[in-house]
Design a protein around this motif. Structure first.
Motif, PDB file in Angstrom:
ATOM      1  N   ILE A 259      88.994  24.842  37.206  1.00  0.00           N
ATOM      2  CA  ILE A 259      87.894  24.647  38.379  1.00  0.00           C
ATOM      3  C   ILE A 259      87.170  23.089  38.234  1.00  0.00           C
ATOM      4  CG2 ILE A 259      85.598  25.428  38.676  1.00  0.00           C
ATOM      5  CD1 ILE A 259      86.241  28.170  37.060  1.00  0.00           C
ATOM      6  N   ASP A 260      87.229  22.567  39.232  1.00  0.00           N
ATOM      7  CA  ASP A 260      87.048  21.231  39.463  1.00  0.00           C
ATOM      8  C   ASP A 260      86.446  21.009  40.727  1.00  0.00           C
ATOM      9  OD1 ASP A 260      86.521  18.542  39.132  1.00  0.00           O
ATOM     10  OD2 ASP A 260      88.759  18.069  39.339  1.00  0.00           O
ATOM     11  N   VAL A 261      85.301  21.539  40.762  1.00  0.00           N
ATOM     12  CA  VAL A 261      84.357  21.832  42.179  1.00  0.00           C
ATOM     13  C   VAL A 261      83.149  20.872  41.924  1.00  0.00           C
ATOM     14  CG1 VAL A 261      83.185  23.284  43.586  1.00  0.00           C
ATOM     15  CG2 VAL A 261      85.153  23.897  42.387  1.00  0.00           C
ATOM     16  N   GLU A 262      82.739  20.173  43.005  1.00  0.00           N
ATOM     17  CA  GLU A 262      81.408  19.215  42.985  1.00  0.00           C
ATOM     18  C   GLU A 262      80.515  19.651  44.257  1.00  0.00           C
ATOM     19  OE1 GLU A 262      80.190  14.535  43.216  1.00  0.00           O
ATOM     20  OE2 GLU A 262      82.423  15.008  42.935  1.00  0.00           O
ATOM     21  N   PHE A 263      79.341  19.935  43.923  1.00  0.00           N
ATOM     22  CA  PHE A 263      78.540  20.133  44.710  1.00  0.00           C
ATOM     23  C   PHE A 263      77.392  19.062  44.970  1.00  0.00           C
ATOM     24  CE2 PHE A 263      80.255  24.281  43.807  1.00  0.00           C
ATOM     25  CZ  PHE A 263      80.039  25.017  44.812  1.00  0.00           C
TER      26      PHE A 263
ATOM     27  N   SER B  48      73.407  16.220  39.022  1.00  0.00           N
ATOM     28  CA  SER B  48      74.554  16.607  38.878  1.00  0.00           C
ATOM     29  C   SER B  48      75.506  16.334  37.496  1.00  0.00           C
ATOM     30  CB  SER B  48      75.538  16.451  40.109  1.00  0.00           C
ATOM     31  OG  SER B  48      76.848  16.998  39.947  1.00  0.00           O
TER      32      SER B  48
ATOM     33  N   ALA C 155      80.237  29.109  34.163  1.00  0.00           N
ATOM     34  CA  ALA C 155      80.673  28.120  35.108  1.00  0.00           C
ATOM     35  C   ALA C 155      80.095  28.298  36.603  1.00  0.00           C
ATOM     36  CB  ALA C 155      82.207  28.075  35.177  1.00  0.00           C
ATOM     37  N   GLN C 156      79.959  29.689  36.784  1.00  0.00           N
ATOM     38  CA  GLN C 156      79.650  30.194  38.022  1.00  0.00           C
ATOM     39  C   GLN C 156      78.036  29.792  38.182  1.00  0.00           C
ATOM     40  OE1 GLN C 156      80.378  34.246  38.307  1.00  0.00           O
ATOM     41  NE2 GLN C 156      82.564  33.906  38.350  1.00  0.00           N
TER      42      GLN C 156
ATOM     43  N   LEU D  82      77.724  25.762  38.302  1.00  0.00           N
ATOM     44  CA  LEU D  82      78.220  25.262  39.572  1.00  0.00           C
ATOM     45  C   LEU D  82      77.244  25.719  40.711  1.00  0.00           C
ATOM     46  CD1 LEU D  82      82.046  26.388  39.423  1.00  0.00           C
ATOM     47  CD2 LEU D  82      81.284  24.040  39.852  1.00  0.00           C
TER      48      LEU D  82
ATOM     49  N   HIS E 215      76.135  21.419  39.529  1.00  0.00           N
ATOM     50  CA  HIS E 215      77.046  20.599  38.658  1.00  0.00           C
ATOM     51  C   HIS E 215      78.393  20.553  38.902  1.00  0.00           C
ATOM     52  CE1 HIS E 215      73.456  20.001  36.294  1.00  0.00           C
ATOM     53  NE2 HIS E 215      72.993  21.270  35.979  1.00  0.00           N
ATOM     54  N   LYS E 216      79.254  19.818  38.320  1.00  0.00           N
ATOM     55  CA  LYS E 216      80.608  19.881  38.323  1.00  0.00           C
ATOM     56  C   LYS E 216      81.117  20.304  37.058  1.00  0.00           C
ATOM     57  CE  LYS E 216      79.639  15.306  39.203  1.00  0.00           C
ATOM     58  NZ  LYS E 216      79.716  13.999  39.314  1.00  0.00           N
ATOM     59  N   VAL E 217      82.043  21.420  37.236  1.00  0.00           N
ATOM     60  CA  VAL E 217      82.613  21.898  36.088  1.00  0.00           C
ATOM     61  C   VAL E 217      84.200  22.001  35.986  1.00  0.00           C
ATOM     62  CG1 VAL E 217      82.561  24.270  34.921  1.00  0.00           C
ATOM     63  CG2 VAL E 217      80.372  23.490  35.989  1.00  0.00           C
TER      64      VAL E 217
END
Length: 298
Positions: free
Chosen positions: A7-11, A19, A36-37, A40, A44-46
């Motif tokens: 998982i490599d998601v940035e908000f 973040s 993680a959910q 995110l 945050h970036k996970v």
């Protein structure tokens, strides 16, 4: 396995939350996914580091501001040792397993940076942290975790602070004996082959509640329950003592010893009538645990 599998998601920042870069070791497990959910969701970036991702450990760990260890009981200390060599001295390292003494000591020994032990007192099926308890065991540089603790509280979690040793002593009774008792009751009911649904039609509220707990327990991976029971020698000894108590009372029943049962009841009433009593009977003492077994998050 490509690093892209994690998982490599940035908000963008949510509600002005800074973040942060987070890696969850074992983040494909159900509890790891839950954290993680939730992280995110607020920006945050996970990243997730699973068994297949250790070739990318340096990329996944060296730049992380926070690393969360969320792995099965028997692997916790070894994973901490393995991961520590990739961490920056400023990386905050915590675990979310349900035994705290040995994981916390391992983190303090093998990582020079911030360390904290956490134990979420709930399973991964919860929809939110609201109303849930999380035990916090400070280790080193607690201030580095303040944003994480604030996050848990802002999500509605209740934080309880204690030492790793006190936590492990309490969990002998809070978790291990309860799992053994419910495993025993579930096996008994199943072997009796009772009509469970019919029994619920004519049940008391407490019976219905107990059956719901049993249903949830037996939906789990059996490793989770068994690891809680067998995690330490202290747990095994106390469960053995509990079984001996069952046997002593059962012998009174077999003899139809009404007075004996009433005496057992009356002799122990005072324990539960105290306004402020310890959950640990004075007859039990605890020493440093030398076992290598650890519990899964729960």
């Amino acid at each position: 396995m490509s690093i892209q599998s994690s998982i490599d998601v940035e908000f963008t920042s949510v509600n002005n939350v800074k973040s942060r870069q987070i890696t969850i070791i074992g983040g494909r497990g159900r509890m790891g996914q839950l954290f993680a959910q939730k992280l995110l969701a607020i920006g945050h970036k996970v990243n997730v580091l699973g068994n297949q991702d250790w070739d990318f450990a340096e990329q996944l760990l060296s730049q992380a501001e926070l690393v969360i260890v969320s792995v099965p009981i028997e692997h916790t200390v070894d994973v901490i040792k393995r991961a520590a060599k990739y961490l920056s001295p400023t990386t905050a390292l915590c675990d979310i397993t349900s035994i705290k003494t040995q994981p916390t000591q391992a983190m303090l020994t093998h990582h020079q940076g911030p360390v904290m032990g956490l134990h979420p007192m709930f399973g991964p099926s919860v929809q939110s942290f609201s109303g849930q308890k999380i035990v916090v065991c400070p280790g080193r540089h607690d201030e580095s975790f303040q944003w994480l603790l604030d996050f848990l509280q802002n999500q509605g979690g209740e934080l309880i602070t204690c030492t790793p040793e006190e936590h492990d002593q309490m969990m002998v009774f809070v978790q291990a004996t309860q799992h053994f008792y419910r495993l025993s009751l579930g096996v008994f009911l199943a072997e009796a082959n009772i009509d469970l649904e019919r029994s619920l039609l004519m049940s008391s509220p407490s019976y219905r509640q107990e059956i719901e707990i049993l249903k949830r327990l037996f939906k789990q991976n059996p490793n989770l329950c068994v690891d809680i029971i067998l995690a330490t020698e202290e747990r095994c000894q106390v469960i053995n003592d509990l079984a001996e108590t069952y046997q002593r009372l059962a012998q009174l029943v077999a003899r139809k010893d009404r007075e004996g049962l009433i005496k057992e009841f009356e002799e122990h009433q005072a324990f539960f009538q105290q306004e402020d009593n310890s959950l640990l009977p004075a007859t039990y003492t605890f020493t440093e645990n030398k076992d290598t077994g650890f519990n899964r998050f729960h």
